[in-house]
Design a protein around this motif. Structure first.
Motif, PDB file in Angstrom:
ATOM      1  N   ARG A  69       7.339  -5.115  -4.174  1.00  0.00           N
ATOM      2  CA  ARG A  69       5.992  -5.072  -4.741  1.00  0.00           C
ATOM      3  C   ARG A  69       4.928  -4.915  -3.667  1.00  0.00           C
ATOM      4  O   ARG A  69       3.988  -4.121  -3.807  1.00  0.00           O
ATOM      5  N   ARG A  70       5.058  -5.660  -2.595  1.00  0.00           N
ATOM      6  CA  ARG A  70       4.079  -5.571  -1.507  1.00  0.00           C
ATOM      7  C   ARG A  70       4.143  -4.203  -0.838  1.00  0.00           C
ATOM      8  O   ARG A  70       3.118  -3.631  -0.457  1.00  0.00           O
ATOM      9  N   LEU A  71       5.338  -3.672  -0.698  1.00  0.00           N
ATOM     10  CA  LEU A  71       5.496  -2.352  -0.104  1.00  0.00           C
ATOM     11  C   LEU A  71       4.836  -1.282  -0.966  1.00  0.00           C
ATOM     12  O   LEU A  71       4.161  -0.374  -0.461  1.00  0.00           O
ATOM     13  N   GLN A  72       4.983  -1.404  -2.279  1.00  0.00           N
ATOM     14  CA  GLN A  72       4.395  -0.442  -3.196  1.00  0.00           C
ATOM     15  C   GLN A  72       2.869  -0.486  -3.149  1.00  0.00           C
ATOM     16  O   GLN A  72       2.212   0.555  -3.027  1.00  0.00           O
ATOM     17  N   SER A  73       2.310  -1.674  -3.228  1.00  0.00           N
ATOM     18  CA  SER A  73       0.850  -1.796  -3.299  1.00  0.00           C
ATOM     19  C   SER A  73       0.164  -1.498  -1.975  1.00  0.00           C
ATOM     20  O   SER A  73      -0.943  -0.952  -1.958  1.00  0.00           O
ATOM     21  N   ASN A  74       0.821  -1.820  -0.856  1.00  0.00           N
ATOM     22  CA  ASN A  74       0.181  -1.655   0.455  1.00  0.00           C
ATOM     23  C   ASN A  74       0.436  -0.300   1.099  1.00  0.00           C
ATOM     24  O   ASN A  74      -0.368   0.143   1.935  1.00  0.00           O
ATOM     25  N   TYR A  75       1.545   0.355   0.729  1.00  0.00           N
ATOM     26  CA  TYR A  75       1.905   1.586   1.433  1.00  0.00           C
ATOM     27  C   TYR A  75       2.262   2.757   0.527  1.00  0.00           C
ATOM     28  O   TYR A  75       1.636   3.817   0.603  1.00  0.00           O
ATOM     29  N   LEU A  76       3.272   2.603  -0.294  1.00  0.00           N
ATOM     30  CA  LEU A  76       3.775   3.744  -1.063  1.00  0.00           C
ATOM     31  C   LEU A  76       2.697   4.369  -1.931  1.00  0.00           C
ATOM     32  O   LEU A  76       2.601   5.604  -2.030  1.00  0.00           O
ATOM     33  N   ARG A  77       1.896   3.516  -2.539  1.00  0.00           N
ATOM     34  CA  ARG A  77       0.844   4.018  -3.432  1.00  0.00           C
ATOM     35  C   ARG A  77      -0.199   4.832  -2.673  1.00  0.00           C
ATOM     36  O   ARG A  77      -0.633   5.895  -3.129  1.00  0.00           O
ATOM     37  N   HIS A  78      -0.592   4.353  -1.504  1.00  0.00           N
ATOM     38  CA  HIS A  78      -1.629   5.032  -0.723  1.00  0.00           C
ATOM     39  C   HIS A  78      -1.104   6.303  -0.050  1.00  0.00           C
ATOM     40  O   HIS A  78      -1.840   7.289   0.102  1.00  0.00           O
ATOM     41  N   LEU A  79       0.164   6.274   0.359  1.00  0.00           N
ATOM     42  CA  LEU A  79       0.744   7.427   1.043  1.00  0.00           C
ATOM     43  C   LEU A  79       1.278   8.469   0.059  1.00  0.00           C
ATOM     44  O   LEU A  79       1.568   9.605   0.453  1.00  0.00           O
ATOM     45  N   ASP A  80       1.430   8.073  -1.204  1.00  0.00           N
ATOM     46  CA  ASP A  80       1.949   8.946  -2.259  1.00  0.00           C
ATOM     47  C   ASP A  80       3.342   9.470  -1.894  1.00  0.00           C
ATOM     48  O   ASP A  80       3.607  10.676  -1.918  1.00  0.00           O
ATOM     49  N   ILE A  81       4.219   8.537  -1.550  1.00  0.00           N
ATOM     50  CA  ILE A  81       5.590   8.886  -1.187  1.00  0.00           C
ATOM     51  C   ILE A  81       6.566   8.027  -1.982  1.00  0.00           C
ATOM     52  O   ILE A  81       6.208   6.979  -2.513  1.00  0.00           O
ATOM     53  N   GLY A  82       7.817   8.474  -2.022  1.00  0.00           N
ATOM     54  CA  GLY A  82       8.860   7.713  -2.675  1.00  0.00           C
ATOM     55  C   GLY A  82       9.662   6.920  -1.665  1.00  0.00           C
ATOM     56  O   GLY A  82       9.580   7.145  -0.455  1.00  0.00           O
ATOM     57  N   LEU A  83      10.473   6.006  -2.158  1.00  0.00           N
ATOM     58  CA  LEU A  83      11.287   5.169  -1.289  1.00  0.00           C
ATOM     59  C   LEU A  83      12.306   5.980  -0.495  1.00  0.00           C
ATOM     60  O   LEU A  83      12.753   5.553   0.575  1.00  0.00           O
ATOM     61  N   ASP A  84      12.680   7.163  -0.995  1.00  0.00           N
ATOM     62  CA  ASP A  84      13.699   7.968  -0.326  1.00  0.00           C
ATOM     63  C   ASP A  84      13.239   8.496   1.021  1.00  0.00           C
ATOM     64  O   ASP A  84      14.065   8.936   1.827  1.00  0.00           O
ATOM     65  N   ARG A  85      11.943   8.424   1.297  1.00  0.00           N
ATOM     66  CA  ARG A  85      11.431   8.894   2.595  1.00  0.00           C
ATOM     67  C   ARG A  85      11.153   7.726   3.534  1.00  0.00           C
ATOM     68  O   ARG A  85      10.520   7.892   4.569  1.00  0.00           O
TER      69      ARG A  85
END
Length: 333
Positions: free
Chosen positions: A255-271
């Motif tokens: 959850r923290r990874l999604q809100s702090n990074y993935l959402r802003h960078l617009d990337i998926g976990l596979d990268r």
């Protein structure tokens, strides 16, 4: 230690574990001090460097700067963990300095080493190590910072002016001291107070800070600092975000990874290295070094690809670095 085992043993609440989506965490055995973990990591780093990681090879005797980054207690009071690492690894008399930048320590050390070598080209190399051990009564790896599971371990990186398996293209460190109150007791922008209760409760400090300053203001400030570090690093590297192949992010819960990074960078976990991170946990200052090592050892990253390393530390500081992989790294012997 598997997370399921921790839940069964009452070490962590089942719901908190579920939200993090972590699978396991590294836990040290016995009474080994964190600095000894750094020593073992440094030994492996030198073996890798001497075994084909650099064009000319890099050895312990080439090191002219030792930087040891740590977040938590290193095992003894009024003691130089950096000096211990130096004695146990290279044994020379170059500067050995401990870097206290919390979870941003590894990247802060990289920034210092990069600048040191840039102004002292004859220095040859710098050794960066990180190590931490998160244990009671001082720190509860499961509950002291809800949303992140803290792991025991050491990492090491050799930075050289002679080339290596990767080149550092750009690095930026940005500070936000107006947020330092988020990780301590007392008024958000007032005088700090001494805390003697254990274990550490970062969740309580953050809640008190947000209650005083406001959630929107806090989130906006954190986002602003992170964006500044990212923009500066990309500019220094002459790189666009679309040219990044791998994103090396902190070992936070899902959850923290999604809100702090993935959402802003617009990337998926596979990268990202999430599939591996979730089996290790947050290594304090060592996340970026450990994740790059994993990408290289696993063969996931190949020559010509670029990686974006991102870190954040209480205080507040944000770091971003862009590296380009030049060659595959092989073990010595």
């Amino acid at each position: 230690m598997p997370v399921e085992e921790a839940v069964r043993g009452g070490l962590v609440d089942a719901e908190l574990a579920r939200r993090s989506e972590m699978l396991s965490v590294t836990v040290a055995d016995g009474d080994e001090v964190p600095a000894e973990m750094a020593v073992r990591a440094a030994g492996e780093a030198f073996r890798m460097a001497a075994g084909g990681g650099t064009a000319a090879g890099c050895h312990a005797e080439d090191v002219r700067l030792v930087l040891h980054a740590a977040l938590f207690h290193q095992g003894n009071e009024l003691w130089s963990a950096a000096g211990y690492v130096q004695r146990r690894t290279i044994g020379n008399t170059c500067p050995a300095i401990e870097v206290r930048q919390v979870s941003n320590g590894g990247m802060a050390a990289l920034d210092l080493a990069w600048r040191y070598l840039a102004t002292s080209p004859d220095a040859g190399a710098a050794l960066i190590t990180t190590a931490d051990r998160f244990c009671l009564p001082g720190f509860d790896r499961w509950r002291s910072d809800p949303g992140t599971v803290y792991a025991d371990g050491g990492t090491a990186l050799v930075v050289s002016t002679r080339g290596g398996f990767a080149r550092l293209l750009g690095l930026a460190v940005v500070s936000g001291p107006d947020l330092e109150g988020m990780h301590r007791a007392g008024p958000a922008h007032g005088v700090g107070v001494r805390v003697t209760t254990r274990p550490v409760d970062l969740g309580a400090h953050k809640a008190a800070f947000v209650a005083e300053i406001g959630m929107a203001r806090t989130v906006n400030r954190v986002t602003e600092g992170q964006r500044e570090a990212l923009r500066t690093a990309l500019d220094l590297a002459g790189t666009k975000l679309t040219e990044i192949d791998w994103f090396v992010l902190p070992h936070f819960g899902r959850r923290r990874l999604q809100s702090n990074y993935l959402r802003h960078l617009d990337i998926g976990l596979d990268r990202t290295t999430w599939s591996w991170n979730r089996t290790v946990g947050h290594l304090g200052a060592g996340d970026p070094i450990a994740s790059v090592d994993h990408l290289v050892r696993s063969g996931a990253v190949i020559p010509g690809q670029r990686c974006l390393l991102m870190a954040v530390g209480a205080g507040f500081t944000w770091s971003c670095a862009i590296i380009e992989i030049d060659r595959r790294l092989h073990r010595a012997g």
